[in-house]
Scaffold this motif. Structure first.
Motif, PDB file in Angstrom:
ATOM      1  N   ALA A 146      -4.797  21.272  -0.556  1.00  0.00           N
ATOM      2  CA  ALA A 146      -5.035  22.635  -1.042  1.00  0.00           C
ATOM      3  C   ALA A 146      -5.736  23.449   0.039  1.00  0.00           C
ATOM      4  O   ALA A 146      -6.682  22.960   0.673  1.00  0.00           O
ATOM      5  CB  ALA A 146      -5.887  22.616  -2.308  1.00  0.00           C
ATOM      6  N   ASP A 147      -5.267  24.648   0.225  1.00  0.00           N
ATOM      7  CA  ASP A 147      -5.902  25.597   1.143  1.00  0.00           C
ATOM      8  C   ASP A 147      -6.171  25.005   2.527  1.00  0.00           C
ATOM      9  O   ASP A 147      -7.233  25.231   3.120  1.00  0.00           O
ATOM     10  CB  ASP A 147      -7.208  26.137   0.551  1.00  0.00           C
ATOM     11  CG  ASP A 147      -6.989  26.836  -0.778  1.00  0.00           C
ATOM     12  OD1 ASP A 147      -5.963  27.533  -0.914  1.00  0.00           O
ATOM     13  OD2 ASP A 147      -7.830  26.659  -1.682  1.00  0.00           O
ATOM     14  N   GLY A 148      -5.241  24.202   3.033  1.00  0.00           N
ATOM     15  CA  GLY A 148      -5.382  23.630   4.358  1.00  0.00           C
ATOM     16  C   GLY A 148      -6.202  22.367   4.437  1.00  0.00           C
ATOM     17  O   GLY A 148      -6.364  21.801   5.515  1.00  0.00           O
ATOM     18  N   ASP A 149      -6.744  21.902   3.320  1.00  0.00           N
ATOM     19  CA  ASP A 149      -7.520  20.662   3.295  1.00  0.00           C
ATOM     20  C   ASP A 149      -6.675  19.515   2.755  1.00  0.00           C
ATOM     21  O   ASP A 149      -5.873  19.708   1.835  1.00  0.00           O
ATOM     22  CB  ASP A 149      -8.766  20.816   2.413  1.00  0.00           C
ATOM     23  CG  ASP A 149      -9.787  21.749   3.021  1.00  0.00           C
ATOM     24  OD1 ASP A 149      -9.938  21.735   4.267  1.00  0.00           O
ATOM     25  OD2 ASP A 149     -10.433  22.488   2.264  1.00  0.00           O
ATOM     26  N   VAL A 150      -6.889  18.321   3.294  1.00  0.00           N
ATOM     27  CA  VAL A 150      -6.154  17.132   2.892  1.00  0.00           C
ATOM     28  C   VAL A 150      -7.153  16.021   2.588  1.00  0.00           C
ATOM     29  O   VAL A 150      -7.902  15.588   3.463  1.00  0.00           O
ATOM     30  CB  VAL A 150      -5.187  16.666   4.003  1.00  0.00           C
ATOM     31  CG1 VAL A 150      -4.413  15.435   3.590  1.00  0.00           C
ATOM     32  CG2 VAL A 150      -4.242  17.793   4.414  1.00  0.00           C
ATOM     33  N   ASP A 151      -7.160  15.550   1.332  1.00  0.00           N
ATOM     34  CA  ASP A 151      -8.036  14.466   0.901  1.00  0.00           C
ATOM     35  C   ASP A 151      -7.158  13.271   0.553  1.00  0.00           C
ATOM     36  O   ASP A 151      -6.391  13.317  -0.415  1.00  0.00           O
ATOM     37  CB  ASP A 151      -8.858  14.906  -0.305  1.00  0.00           C
ATOM     38  CG  ASP A 151      -9.846  13.849  -0.754  1.00  0.00           C
ATOM     39  OD1 ASP A 151     -10.248  13.009   0.077  1.00  0.00           O
ATOM     40  OD2 ASP A 151     -10.224  13.870  -1.945  1.00  0.00           O
ATOM     41  N   VAL A 152      -7.249  12.208   1.356  1.00  0.00           N
ATOM     42  CA  VAL A 152      -6.336  11.062   1.247  1.00  0.00           C
ATOM     43  C   VAL A 152      -7.000   9.893   0.541  1.00  0.00           C
ATOM     44  O   VAL A 152      -8.154   9.574   0.772  1.00  0.00           O
ATOM     45  CB  VAL A 152      -5.868  10.620   2.660  1.00  0.00           C
ATOM     46  CG1 VAL A 152      -5.041   9.328   2.598  1.00  0.00           C
ATOM     47  CG2 VAL A 152      -5.093  11.728   3.324  1.00  0.00           C
ATOM     48  N   THR A 153      -6.203   9.238  -0.334  1.00  0.00           N
ATOM     49  CA  THR A 153      -6.620   8.013  -1.012  1.00  0.00           C
ATOM     50  C   THR A 153      -5.570   6.943  -0.737  1.00  0.00           C
ATOM     51  O   THR A 153      -4.375   7.206  -0.837  1.00  0.00           O
ATOM     52  CB  THR A 153      -6.735   8.236  -2.521  1.00  0.00           C
ATOM     53  OG1 THR A 153      -7.671   9.300  -2.758  1.00  0.00           O
ATOM     54  CG2 THR A 153      -7.217   6.979  -3.246  1.00  0.00           C
ATOM     55  N   VAL A 154      -6.022   5.734  -0.401  1.00  0.00           N
ATOM     56  CA  VAL A 154      -5.132   4.592  -0.222  1.00  0.00           C
ATOM     57  C   VAL A 154      -5.085   3.823  -1.530  1.00  0.00           C
ATOM     58  O   VAL A 154      -6.120   3.564  -2.155  1.00  0.00           O
ATOM     59  CB  VAL A 154      -5.618   3.665   0.913  1.00  0.00           C
ATOM     60  CG1 VAL A 154      -4.737   2.430   1.042  1.00  0.00           C
ATOM     61  CG2 VAL A 154      -5.670   4.432   2.237  1.00  0.00           C
ATOM     62  N   THR A 158       0.806  -1.212   0.000  1.00  0.00           N
ATOM     63  CA  THR A 158       0.000   0.000   0.000  1.00  0.00           C
ATOM     64  C   THR A 158       0.842   1.267   0.000  1.00  0.00           C
ATOM     65  O   THR A 158       1.995   1.272   0.412  1.00  0.00           O
ATOM     66  CB  THR A 158      -0.923   0.049   1.232  1.00  0.00           C
ATOM     67  OG1 THR A 158      -0.113  -0.066   2.411  1.00  0.00           O
ATOM     68  CG2 THR A 158      -1.963  -1.047   1.199  1.00  0.00           C
ATOM     69  N   MET A 159       0.224   2.331  -0.448  1.00  0.00           N
ATOM     70  CA  MET A 159       0.736   3.690  -0.320  1.00  0.00           C
ATOM     71  C   MET A 159      -0.468   4.615  -0.280  1.00  0.00           C
ATOM     72  O   MET A 159      -1.606   4.167  -0.506  1.00  0.00           O
ATOM     73  CB  MET A 159       1.663   4.068  -1.481  1.00  0.00           C
ATOM     74  CG  MET A 159       0.963   4.237  -2.820  1.00  0.00           C
ATOM     75  SD  MET A 159       2.029   4.878  -4.146  1.00  0.00           S
ATOM     76  CE  MET A 159       2.201   6.599  -3.676  1.00  0.00           C
ATOM     77  N   MET A 160      -0.224   5.884  -0.009  1.00  0.00           N
ATOM     78  CA  MET A 160      -1.290   6.886  -0.013  1.00  0.00           C
ATOM     79  C   MET A 160      -0.928   8.009  -0.969  1.00  0.00           C
ATOM     80  O   MET A 160       0.252   8.254  -1.228  1.00  0.00           O
ATOM     81  CB  MET A 160      -1.477   7.496   1.383  1.00  0.00           C
ATOM     82  CG  MET A 160      -2.015   6.570   2.420  1.00  0.00           C
ATOM     83  SD  MET A 160      -2.042   7.382   4.053  1.00  0.00           S
ATOM     84  CE  MET A 160      -3.131   6.268   4.927  1.00  0.00           C
ATOM     85  N   THR A 161      -1.944   8.678  -1.462  1.00  0.00           N
ATOM     86  CA  THR A 161      -1.764   9.975  -2.088  1.00  0.00           C
ATOM     87  C   THR A 161      -2.688  10.939  -1.360  1.00  0.00           C
ATOM     88  O   THR A 161      -3.724  10.544  -0.822  1.00  0.00           O
ATOM     89  CB  THR A 161      -2.075   9.972  -3.603  1.00  0.00           C
ATOM     90  OG1 THR A 161      -3.394   9.465  -3.815  1.00  0.00           O
ATOM     91  CG2 THR A 161      -1.061   9.154  -4.373  1.00  0.00           C
ATOM     92  N   ALA A 162      -2.270  12.197  -1.352  1.00  0.00           N
ATOM     93  CA  ALA A 162      -3.082  13.217  -0.712  1.00  0.00           C
ATOM     94  C   ALA A 162      -3.186  14.415  -1.636  1.00  0.00           C
ATOM     95  O   ALA A 162      -2.173  14.900  -2.141  1.00  0.00           O
ATOM     96  CB  ALA A 162      -2.470  13.635   0.622  1.00  0.00           C
TER      97      ALA A 162
END
Length: 162
Positions: free
Chosen positions: A151-159, A144-148
């Motif tokens: 932007a503008d202080g928000d973090v949207d993570v996908t595994v 596994t790895m993640m991407t994030a």
């Protein structure tokens, strides 16, 4: 900003290289974070070739790679505090959250590895990310790895899993 997040690659002791699909995600990222346990200077050099914009720390298996044990980087209005998380898996979250609290004010996210277990949780009000093992090194049961997207202080993570 697209951030690739990996840890616990353990190359060459437990794997020969990162999976091709992960190498492509890393190449395409704006920034890469590695939370330690490269296992060799060669693995670090390979990652630097893939990701010139790299933030990385040493893990418990990295005594000679020349990286700090804790570092921080500001990306998209968020401070990412990166450490390996060495110690007992039982108190991993609290230990990492305390490190993050000591290093940065909000908005902040802690990134750590060590357990090889994918985690996206909140401990003491601190968001913690553990991308698992990018090579599926035991005790991980998957690669596994993640991407994030940051932007503008928000973090949207996908595994991501291969």
């Amino acid at each position: 900003m697209d951030v690739a997040i990996i840890a616990d690659t353990h190359i060459p002791s437990r794997a020969q290289r990162l999976p091709d699909a992960f190498r492509e995600r890393i190449r395409g990222a704006d920034h890469v974070i590695h939370a330690g346990d490269f296992d060799s200077k060669g693995a670090l050099a390979d990652l630097r070739d893939l990701a010139p914009d790299l933030t990385a720390v040493a893990g418990n298996m990295d005594p000679r790679v020349g990286l700090p044990s804790i570092t921080a980087v500001e990306l998209g209005g968020v401070t990412f505090v990166v450490t390996h998380g060495t110690g007992s898996p039982r108190d991993w979250g609290l230990r990492v959250a305390r490190i993050v609290e000591a290093e940065a004010t909000r908005p902040r996210v802690g990134v750590a590895g060590h357990t090889h277990e994918v985690t996206d949780s909140v401990e003491n009000g601190v968001r913690l990310l553990n991308p698992g093992s990018a090579t599926g090194a035991a005790p991980a049961d998957r690669t596994t790895m993640m991407t994030a997207a940051v932007a503008d202080g928000d973090v949207d993570v996908t595994v991501h899993e291969v």
